[in-house]
Design an enzyme around this catalytic site. Sequence first.
Site, PDB file in Angstrom:
ATOM      1  N   GLU A 294       0.686  -1.245   0.001  1.00 45.04           N
ATOM      2  CA  GLU A 294       0.065  -0.164  -0.133  1.00 45.04           C
ATOM      3  C   GLU A 294       0.845   1.238  -0.020  1.00 45.04           C
ATOM      4  O   GLU A 294       0.455   2.480  -0.629  1.00 45.04           O
ATOM      5  CB  GLU A 294      -0.929   0.001   1.261  1.00 45.04           C
TER       6      GLU A 294
ATOM      7  N   PHE B  22     -11.602  -7.279  14.025  1.00 45.44           N
ATOM      8  CA  PHE B  22     -10.611  -7.888  13.113  1.00 45.44           C
ATOM      9  C   PHE B  22     -10.080  -6.793  11.964  1.00 45.44           C
ATOM     10  O   PHE B  22     -10.860  -6.202  11.409  1.00 45.44           O
ATOM     11  CB  PHE B  22     -10.973  -9.147  12.156  1.00 45.44           C
ATOM     12  N   GLN B  23      -8.795  -6.477  11.979  1.00 47.72           N
ATOM     13  CA  GLN B  23      -8.492  -5.449  11.058  1.00 47.72           C
ATOM     14  C   GLN B  23      -8.801  -4.353  11.203  1.00 47.72           C
ATOM     15  O   GLN B  23      -9.006  -3.467  10.259  1.00 47.72           O
ATOM     16  CB  GLN B  23      -8.454  -6.039   9.561  1.00 47.72           C
TER      17      GLN B  23
ATOM     18  N   LYS C  26     -17.535  -1.120   5.932  1.00 48.19           N
ATOM     19  CA  LYS C  26     -17.952  -1.827   5.057  1.00 48.19           C
ATOM     20  C   LYS C  26     -19.272  -2.177   4.582  1.00 48.19           C
ATOM     21  O   LYS C  26     -19.642  -1.950   3.634  1.00 48.19           O
ATOM     22  CB  LYS C  26     -17.357  -3.475   5.152  1.00 48.19           C
TER      23      LYS C  26
ATOM     24  N   MET D  27      23.966   9.104   2.836  1.00 49.48           N
ATOM     25  CA  MET D  27      23.822  10.346   3.606  1.00 49.48           C
ATOM     26  C   MET D  27      24.325  10.291   5.144  1.00 49.48           C
ATOM     27  O   MET D  27      24.710  11.203   5.693  1.00 49.48           O
ATOM     28  CB  MET D  27      22.512  10.959   3.200  1.00 49.48           C
TER      29      MET D  27
HETATM   30  C1  LIG Z   1      12.171   5.957   5.532  1.00 49.14           C
HETATM   31  C2  LIG Z   1      13.378   6.467   6.090  1.00 49.14           C
HETATM   32  N1  LIG Z   1      14.192   6.052   7.009  1.00 49.14           N
HETATM   33  C3  LIG Z   1      15.193   6.503   7.192  1.00 49.14           C
HETATM   34  C4  LIG Z   1      15.772   7.636   6.685  1.00 49.14           C
HETATM   35  C5  LIG Z   1      16.934   8.497   7.059  1.00 49.14           C
HETATM   36  N2  LIG Z   1      18.017   8.342   5.953  1.00 49.14           N
HETATM   37  C6  LIG Z   1      17.993   9.610   5.163  1.00 49.14           C
HETATM   38  S1  LIG Z   1      19.340   9.341   3.944  1.00 49.14           S
HETATM   39  C7  LIG Z   1      19.331   7.723   4.414  1.00 49.14           C
HETATM   40  C8  LIG Z   1      20.323   6.923   3.558  1.00 49.14           C
HETATM   41  C9  LIG Z   1      19.791   6.682   2.194  1.00 49.14           C
HETATM   42  O1  LIG Z   1      20.786   5.724   1.636  1.00 49.14           O
HETATM   43  P1  LIG Z   1      20.431   5.341   0.043  1.00 49.14           P
HETATM   44  O2  LIG Z   1      19.136   5.588  -0.466  1.00 49.14           O
HETATM   45  O3  LIG Z   1      21.430   4.324  -0.221  1.00 49.14           O
HETATM   46  O4  LIG Z   1      20.954   6.811  -0.425  1.00 49.14           O
HETATM   47  P2  LIG Z   1      22.659   7.166  -0.515  1.00 49.14           P
HETATM   48  O5  LIG Z   1      22.597   8.209   0.555  1.00 49.14           O
HETATM   49  O6  LIG Z   1      23.768   6.255  -0.311  1.00 49.14           O
HETATM   50  O7  LIG Z   1      22.738   8.055  -1.891  1.00 49.14           O
HETATM   51  C10 LIG Z   1      18.821   7.343   5.584  1.00 49.14           C
HETATM   52  C11 LIG Z   1      18.870   6.239   6.253  1.00 49.14           C
HETATM   53  C12 LIG Z   1      14.934   8.116   5.922  1.00 49.14           C
HETATM   54  N3  LIG Z   1      15.276   9.430   5.122  1.00 49.14           N
HETATM   55  N4  LIG Z   1      13.634   7.523   5.096  1.00 49.14           N
END
Ligand SMILES: Cc1ncc(C[n+]2csc(CCOP(=O)(O)OP(=O)(O)O)c2C)c(N)n1
Length: 594
Positions: A67, A129-130, A179, A490
């Site tokens: 979803e 449920f749900q 529902k 990042m």
């Molecule tokens: C759902 C979610 N969980 C955690 C984060 C924290 N976060 C921001 S950037 C990042 C790393 C992203 O890694 P990747 O997609 O491999 O991109 P890269 O920075 O390596 O280009 C994280 C864990 C986030 N922004 N979103």
Amino acid sequence: MSTVAKQPRVQTNSPTQPTSGADVVVQALVNHGVDTVFAYPGGCSMPLHQALTRFHDKIRVVLPRHEQGGGFAAQGYARSTGKVGVCIATSGPGATNLITAIADAKLDSIPIIALTGQVGTPVIGSDAFQETPIVEVCRSVTKHHYLLTDPNDLARVVREAFHVATTGRPGPVLIDLPKNVQVAQVVPDFDEPMDLPGYSGETPLATKDEIKIIADMIAEAKRPVIYCGGGVIASGAARELLELVDKTGIPVASTLMGLSGFPGEHPLMLDMLGMHGSVYANLAVSEADLLLAFGVRFDDRVTGKVSEFAKHGKIVHVDIDASEINKIKEADLASVSDLKYALSELNKVVKAPANLDGWVARCQDWKKSDPLTFDRNAQAILPQHAIDELWRLTKDRDTIIATGVGQHQMWAAQFYRFKDPRTWLSSAGLGTMGFGLPAAMGAKVAHPDKLVVNIDGDGSLQMNIQEFGTCYCEKIPIKVLLLNNQHLGMVVQWEDRFHDANRAHTYLGPIDNPETFGKGEGIGPEQRYPDFVTIAEGFGWKARHVMKKSELTEALQEMIDSPEPFLLDVAVPYQEHVLPMIPSGATVRDLIRE
Ligand SMILES: Cc1ncc(C[n+]2csc(CCOP(=O)(O)OP(=O)(O)O)c2C)c(N)n1
Ligand SMILES: [Mg+2]
């Protein structure tokens, strides 16, 4: 005047015979011009799905594999068209799986409507449920929400939902549908007037006085800068912004949300401002004597230390949402207005400031001496280089770019130069990893003739990777340019900068690899994990892996030319940092260049 592309007018085709509540909902969607929904079924939404089969010639139902994927696909559809995106989920876990996409749409002001199945009204509140009280859960992340208990309200509520989602500052609306309401027999009245006390939905318009004062402030300015954001896209004001810049010669800095609202190759484009914005955009804003803040909300990723942000300048703030005015930064002149209207009125009276040549030359000097750049001679494929190449190969065709969240997203913002609005889809406010693949999917459904590329990271791609299945089975041939650094890049960058490079759960390979603790010698081809090419192929995609710089251009071309969904897995070093960088809460004086 509308802030987003107008939905077709409601047709009056109220039947006289009773029909099911679910059929009323679907007919109402048709009446509002909906041609696609992203919908995942379950017990409490089955009547809706049954009804959708009866309208299969009018509405395409895309079945996502999660979803959240459906929610982001609806966003990709909405962001790339300006129309409402619609997603549907069942009660309980189906509904909770939508929350992130709804919250994301709220922060980025994206008009989506989420329909959720709910347990029957007699058992609501009994932990049936749900059952989850999804309206309660989503109260603060929607623009508006309904728990609909009377089937006679269905036609009116759907109408209201479209009105609320698209008027004023756009945003997500949730309709929770028990529902028994879906199966009840009713005679709908599609013409019933809306009942929205406290919400006018009228578009606020700048007054003549405000426009005159803004024009006077511009005429007197010596160092003006436009700071533009998502409001330019949402209000459809890109043409008016360009006209204003052509008339006045004022340089433009854009937020992440504003990208594609002003041509990336325009000589007065200073590119993105803020934490990973260009040196020249940040210096210009810092030195400005007039900041024209158009359709922006002074997000902390833009301002850094608020008291220091644009502190030498007067601030003009034009925004459709009154609650943004003076929220973060006090404006010298505020106008609550649809931006397209305000700019078109301003263009009628505005005069260029007396002599901007010196100021513009200064901005151009900053741009020349401190460009957004990278080591073009690097042996490895640098992610910036891959994006730059993708831009070079696609700039003359209609291309939509989506991204995940992380370093790759910031590099895409820095190095892909957008020309047309709604061609840049990125989760800005919420910063949601996993956004890119489903958003690209939704955009491609809306624009089958455009090239849609998701520039993704290996972490982000794994968050909604199941949507490979949707793209293959539903024949949605998007492209994924995976900038695969094997890390949560990042976060690694912040570890390197602010935590002595202490690796804390940011390596995405097996935990017995020394890279887990930052002690490795780099990642060899045999250690790369997971095998994205095999995964993609398992879903029926075409896929290719590149490690050599000499093969990149040809591989990108193969991806672009492929008529099928295609993954290009590009090995990039994890040691690269997104620069420049203004640390959180700091100022342009603290800017890190290398
Ligand atoms: C759902 C979610 N969980 C955690 C984060 C924290 N976060 C921001 S950037 C990042 C790393 C992203 O890694 P990747 O997609 O491999 O991109 P890269 O920075 O390596 O280009 C994280 C864990 C986030 N922004 N979103
Ligand atoms: Mg990564």
